[in-house]
Design a protein around this motif. Structure first.
Motif, PDB file in Angstrom:
ATOM      1  N   VAL A 100       0.309  -1.383   0.072  1.00 32.17           N
ATOM      2  CA  VAL A 100       0.292  -0.533  -0.146  1.00 32.17           C
ATOM      3  C   VAL A 100       1.045   1.242  -0.252  1.00 32.17           C
ATOM      4  O   VAL A 100       0.776   2.546  -0.264  1.00 32.17           O
ATOM      5  N   PHE A 101       1.591   1.326   0.967  1.00 32.36           N
ATOM      6  CA  PHE A 101       2.910   2.575   0.729  1.00 32.36           C
ATOM      7  C   PHE A 101       3.821   2.626  -0.226  1.00 32.36           C
ATOM      8  O   PHE A 101       3.492   4.145  -0.881  1.00 32.36           O
ATOM      9  N   VAL A 102       3.972   1.828  -1.495  1.00 33.01           N
ATOM     10  CA  VAL A 102       4.988   1.621  -2.582  1.00 33.01           C
ATOM     11  C   VAL A 102       3.842   2.161  -3.612  1.00 33.01           C
ATOM     12  O   VAL A 102       3.930   3.001  -4.199  1.00 33.01           O
ATOM     13  N   LYS A 103       2.398   1.909  -3.007  1.00 33.10           N
ATOM     14  CA  LYS A 103       1.241   1.981  -4.622  1.00 33.10           C
ATOM     15  C   LYS A 103       1.784   4.063  -4.091  1.00 33.10           C
ATOM     16  O   LYS A 103       0.811   4.981  -4.603  1.00 33.10           O
ATOM     17  N   LEU A 104       1.063   4.245  -2.950  1.00 31.83           N
ATOM     18  CA  LEU A 104       0.886   5.612  -2.356  1.00 31.83           C
ATOM     19  C   LEU A 104       1.918   6.620  -2.899  1.00 31.83           C
ATOM     20  O   LEU A 104       1.369   7.759  -3.060  1.00 31.83           O
ATOM     21  N   MET A 105       3.183   6.180  -2.660  1.00 30.11           N
ATOM     22  CA  MET A 105       4.348   6.726  -2.737  1.00 30.11           C
ATOM     23  C   MET A 105       4.515   6.902  -3.955  1.00 30.11           C
ATOM     24  O   MET A 105       4.894   7.656  -3.959  1.00 30.11           O
ATOM     25  N   SER A 106       4.571   5.956  -4.687  1.00 31.25           N
ATOM     26  CA  SER A 106       4.682   6.394  -6.387  1.00 31.25           C
ATOM     27  C   SER A 106       3.817   7.410  -7.150  1.00 31.25           C
ATOM     28  O   SER A 106       2.771   7.214  -6.789  1.00 31.25           O
ATOM     29  N   GLY A 107       4.409   7.731  -7.823  1.00 31.16           N
ATOM     30  CA  GLY A 107       3.496   9.453  -8.629  1.00 31.16           C
ATOM     31  C   GLY A 107       2.815   7.965  -9.413  1.00 31.16           C
ATOM     32  O   GLY A 107       2.740   7.575  -9.571  1.00 31.16           O
ATOM     33  N   LYS A 108       2.124   9.742 -10.014  1.00 24.28           N
ATOM     34  CA  LYS A 108       0.829   8.388 -11.235  1.00 24.28           C
ATOM     35  C   LYS A 108       1.607   8.661 -13.076  1.00 24.28           C
ATOM     36  O   LYS A 108       2.535   9.500 -12.928  1.00 24.28           O
ATOM     37  N   ASP A 109       1.711   6.832 -13.306  1.00 23.99           N
ATOM     38  CA  ASP A 109       2.597   7.440 -14.388  1.00 23.99           C
ATOM     39  C   ASP A 109       1.699   6.786 -15.252  1.00 23.99           C
ATOM     40  O   ASP A 109       0.604   7.542 -15.329  1.00 23.99           O
ATOM     41  N   ALA A 110       2.470   6.613 -16.572  1.00 23.27           N
ATOM     42  CA  ALA A 110       2.049   6.086 -17.804  1.00 23.27           C
ATOM     43  C   ALA A 110       1.087   5.014 -17.746  1.00 23.27           C
ATOM     44  O   ALA A 110      -0.692   5.046 -18.772  1.00 23.27           O
ATOM     45  N   TYR A 111       1.069   3.970 -16.952  1.00 24.56           N
ATOM     46  CA  TYR A 111       0.290   2.991 -16.656  1.00 24.56           C
ATOM     47  C   TYR A 111      -0.882   3.898 -16.132  1.00 24.56           C
ATOM     48  O   TYR A 111      -2.139   3.064 -16.627  1.00 24.56           O
ATOM     49  N   ASP A 112      -1.142   4.000 -15.248  1.00 24.25           N
ATOM     50  CA  ASP A 112      -2.116   4.684 -14.301  1.00 24.25           C
ATOM     51  C   ASP A 112      -2.863   5.403 -15.601  1.00 24.25           C
ATOM     52  O   ASP A 112      -3.865   5.432 -15.428  1.00 24.25           O
ATOM     53  N   ASN A 113      -2.201   6.770 -16.067  1.00 25.91           N
ATOM     54  CA  ASN A 113      -3.312   7.011 -17.492  1.00 25.91           C
ATOM     55  C   ASN A 113      -3.425   6.590 -18.569  1.00 25.91           C
ATOM     56  O   ASN A 113      -4.296   7.165 -18.496  1.00 25.91           O
ATOM     57  N   ALA A 114      -3.289   5.855 -19.356  1.00 25.16           N
ATOM     58  CA  ALA A 114      -3.017   4.606 -19.735  1.00 25.16           C
ATOM     59  C   ALA A 114      -5.012   4.152 -18.818  1.00 25.16           C
ATOM     60  O   ALA A 114      -6.229   4.369 -19.874  1.00 25.16           O
ATOM     61  N   LEU A 115      -4.507   3.751 -18.200  1.00 26.50           N
ATOM     62  CA  LEU A 115      -5.866   3.324 -17.255  1.00 26.50           C
ATOM     63  C   LEU A 115      -7.004   3.888 -17.360  1.00 26.50           C
ATOM     64  O   LEU A 115      -7.993   3.534 -17.244  1.00 26.50           O
ATOM     65  N   ARG A 116      -6.780   5.349 -16.878  1.00 32.51           N
ATOM     66  CA  ARG A 116      -7.931   5.897 -16.421  1.00 32.51           C
ATOM     67  C   ARG A 116      -8.355   6.244 -17.945  1.00 32.51           C
ATOM     68  O   ARG A 116      -9.706   6.590 -17.995  1.00 32.51           O
ATOM     69  N   ASN A 117      -7.442   6.304 -18.647  1.00 34.13           N
ATOM     70  CA  ASN A 117      -8.041   6.720 -20.182  1.00 34.13           C
ATOM     71  C   ASN A 117      -9.385   5.900 -20.627  1.00 34.13           C
ATOM     72  O   ASN A 117     -10.199   5.677 -21.454  1.00 34.13           O
ATOM     73  N   GLN A 118      -9.031   4.225 -20.841  1.00 33.87           N
ATOM     74  CA  GLN A 118      -9.277   3.188 -20.806  1.00 33.87           C
ATOM     75  C   GLN A 118     -10.966   2.905 -20.381  1.00 33.87           C
ATOM     76  O   GLN A 118     -12.077   2.924 -20.845  1.00 33.87           O
ATOM     77  N   ARG A 119     -11.087   3.712 -19.074  1.00 32.36           N
ATOM     78  CA  ARG A 119     -12.268   3.110 -17.958  1.00 32.36           C
ATOM     79  C   ARG A 119     -12.735   5.058 -18.729  1.00 32.36           C
ATOM     80  O   ARG A 119     -14.506   4.297 -18.795  1.00 32.36           O
ATOM     81  N   GLU A 120     -12.356   5.859 -18.849  1.00 33.50           N
ATOM     82  CA  GLU A 120     -13.757   6.843 -19.370  1.00 33.50           C
ATOM     83  C   GLU A 120     -14.159   6.367 -20.219  1.00 33.50           C
ATOM     84  O   GLU A 120     -15.058   6.845 -21.016  1.00 33.50           O
ATOM     85  N   ILE A 121     -13.143   5.790 -21.524  1.00 38.37           N
ATOM     86  CA  ILE A 121     -13.433   5.656 -23.163  1.00 38.37           C
ATOM     87  C   ILE A 121     -14.911   4.898 -22.375  1.00 38.37           C
ATOM     88  O   ILE A 121     -15.683   4.803 -23.251  1.00 38.37           O
ATOM     89  N   HIS A 122     -14.239   3.709 -21.805  1.00 38.39           N
ATOM     90  CA  HIS A 122     -15.470   2.418 -21.487  1.00 38.39           C
ATOM     91  C   HIS A 122     -16.755   3.144 -21.625  1.00 38.39           C
ATOM     92  O   HIS A 122     -17.722   2.751 -21.736  1.00 38.39           O
ATOM     93  N   ASP A 123     -16.814   4.518 -19.895  1.00 40.54           N
ATOM     94  CA  ASP A 123     -18.059   5.094 -19.831  1.00 40.54           C
ATOM     95  C   ASP A 123     -18.462   6.221 -20.864  1.00 40.54           C
ATOM     96  O   ASP A 123     -19.609   5.711 -20.861  1.00 40.54           O
ATOM     97  N   TYR A 124     -17.720   6.632 -21.507  1.00 37.18           N
ATOM     98  CA  TYR A 124     -18.000   7.248 -22.712  1.00 37.18           C
ATOM     99  C   TYR A 124     -18.979   5.487 -23.439  1.00 37.18           C
ATOM    100  O   TYR A 124     -19.695   5.885 -24.010  1.00 37.18           O
ATOM    101  N   GLU A 125     -18.473   4.730 -24.068  1.00 38.18           N
ATOM    102  CA  GLU A 125     -18.755   3.998 -24.996  1.00 38.18           C
ATOM    103  C   GLU A 125     -19.825   3.819 -24.293  1.00 38.18           C
ATOM    104  O   GLU A 125     -21.431   3.743 -24.971  1.00 38.18           O
ATOM    105  N   SER A 126     -20.562   3.314 -23.218  1.00 41.37           N
ATOM    106  CA  SER A 126     -21.787   3.155 -22.794  1.00 41.37           C
ATOM    107  C   SER A 126     -22.548   4.179 -22.431  1.00 41.37           C
ATOM    108  O   SER A 126     -23.917   3.887 -22.651  1.00 41.37           O
ATOM    109  N   ASP A 127     -22.067   5.158 -21.833  1.00 42.66           N
ATOM    110  CA  ASP A 127     -23.865   6.106 -21.672  1.00 42.66           C
ATOM    111  C   ASP A 127     -23.864   6.281 -23.103  1.00 42.66           C
ATOM    112  O   ASP A 127     -25.165   7.110 -23.794  1.00 42.66           O
TER     113      ASP A 127
END
Length: 362
Positions: free
Chosen positions: A299-326
């Motif tokens: 948990v500490f490692v996850k909290l201390m690490s900055g937002k990386d490209a992988y996190d951004n990619a996951l966010r994009n995929q989630r929002e695209i999925h929400d967009y497709e659903s809506d």
């Protein structure tokens, strides 16, 4: 091994493979989660081994429970790390992780205790040896006191007879000295001072013989009373109580349950004279803190690490999925690739509509 630790970290493999610079980070997180589950399995199996100690299936039960417990902790840690959303701000991430950190602390305490029992096994065995001896002595003393209270009248009579015998024995000793003084002509307040075996000497000897006969009678009554009480002790099983031998102590310690060992570990720092052994107390605390830190580490490692490209990619995929659903409009993978490396802001819907239109025209 890389694929296995990625699976332990719960990453989306297809997305993470596009960002080689993040591979080692998630390998480390996955390895930490895996070894936390492994330690939990060892601790749970060791704890259950003592629950079924003495049973021919103790090892089998320990292996089964250790495997189940380890998988449960592994799955829980995996969920804790996966549920932290790095796209939120630091305060929200900490608030989101706080219940999971508290849960991780609780899990760390649980999995550290059985391993502490194994680490301090030698000291625990010595403590249990002393404790069992004290308990056995206390049990014998309690049984004897209960027996004496039950036969209080008989013990009162026995003590009275012993007091009379002691007093009479002292009186006989004094009378014997007076007889010797009378025979040898020593002048005292109780003797005539005339040497020889005269009337006074005979009188004193007769009185001395009477006292001796009465003392013999008292001793016989004391012996009879003690024999009677001893027979009653035997009938009530008090004579079967014995101080534990080394062999008996070893057997008792070998079958000691988890509760006894846990209590021994809690009191291990207390010396018989009431003082506290700080080194032992600190050692137990530090080991517990080590496992708590190890459990909280993912948990500490996850909290201390900055937002990386992988996190951004996951966010994009989630929002695209929400967009497709809506909207009901499917976004092609080529369009996703074009926006995946950029921050998705409030205008994501407009940008995706534009990119989708450009893709359809081309």
């Amino acid at each position: 091994m890389k694929s296995f630790f990625w699976w332990c970290a719960g990453v989306h493999r297809e997305t993470l493979e596009r960002y080689p610079e993040e591979h080692n980070k998630y390998i480390s997180i996955g390895a930490t989660i895996f070894f936390t589950g492994l330690f939990a399995a060892l601790a749970g199996g060791y704890a259950l081994y003592f629950v079924f100690s003495g049973s021919p299936f103790a090892i089998f039960y320990a292996l089964i429970f250790g495997l189940i417990w380890g998988l449960a902790i592994f799955n829980l840690d995996r969920y804790i790390v996966l549920s932290i959303d790095k796209n939120r701000n630091a305060a929200k991430q900490l608030l989101q992780a706080l219940p999971r950190i508290l849960l991780a602390i609780l899990i760390g305490l649980i999995i550290s205790r059985p391993l502490e029992l194994k680490i301090f096994d030698k000291e625990i065995r010595e403590y249990l040896r002393t404790e069992y001896l004290v308990q056995q002595n206390a049990k014998i003393d309690t049984l004897n006191k209960t027996f004496e209270n039950k036969y209080l009248v008989e013990y009162g009579q026995l003590n009275t007879l012993k007091t009379q015998a002691d007093s009479l024995e002292a009186s006989i000793k004094t009378s014997r000295q007076q007889l010797n003084h009378e025979i040898f002509g020593t002048k005292t307040d109780e003797t005539s001072g005339v040497m020889g075996y005269g009337p006074y000497a005979k009188m004193k000897e007769s009185a001395l013989n009477q006292q001796q006969n009465y003392l013999d009678t008292l001793r016989g009554r004391i012996q009879q009373k003690e024999s009677t009480l001893l027979q009653r002790k035997g009938a009530e099983g008090l004579l079967d109580q014995r101080i534990l031998s080394d062999k008996s102590l070893d057997s008792a310690i070998n079958v000691a349950g988890f509760a006894d060992r846990n209590a021994a570990l809690s009191n291990l720092h207390k010396k018989p004279d009431g003082t506290v052994n700080k080194s032992t107390e600190n050692a137990v605390i530090f080991i517990a803190l080590l496992f708590i830190f190890f459990e909280c580490l993912p948990v500490f490692v996850k909290l201390m690490s900055g937002k990386d490209a992988y996190d951004n990619a996951l966010r994009n995929q989630r929002e695209i999925h929400d967009y497709e659903s809506d909207s009901g409009v499917r976004v092609e993978k080529t369009a996703i690739d074009k926006i995946e490396d950029y921050r998705v802001d409030a205008s994501i819907k407009k940008r995706m509509d534009k990119l989708q239109a450009e893709f359809e025209e081309s």
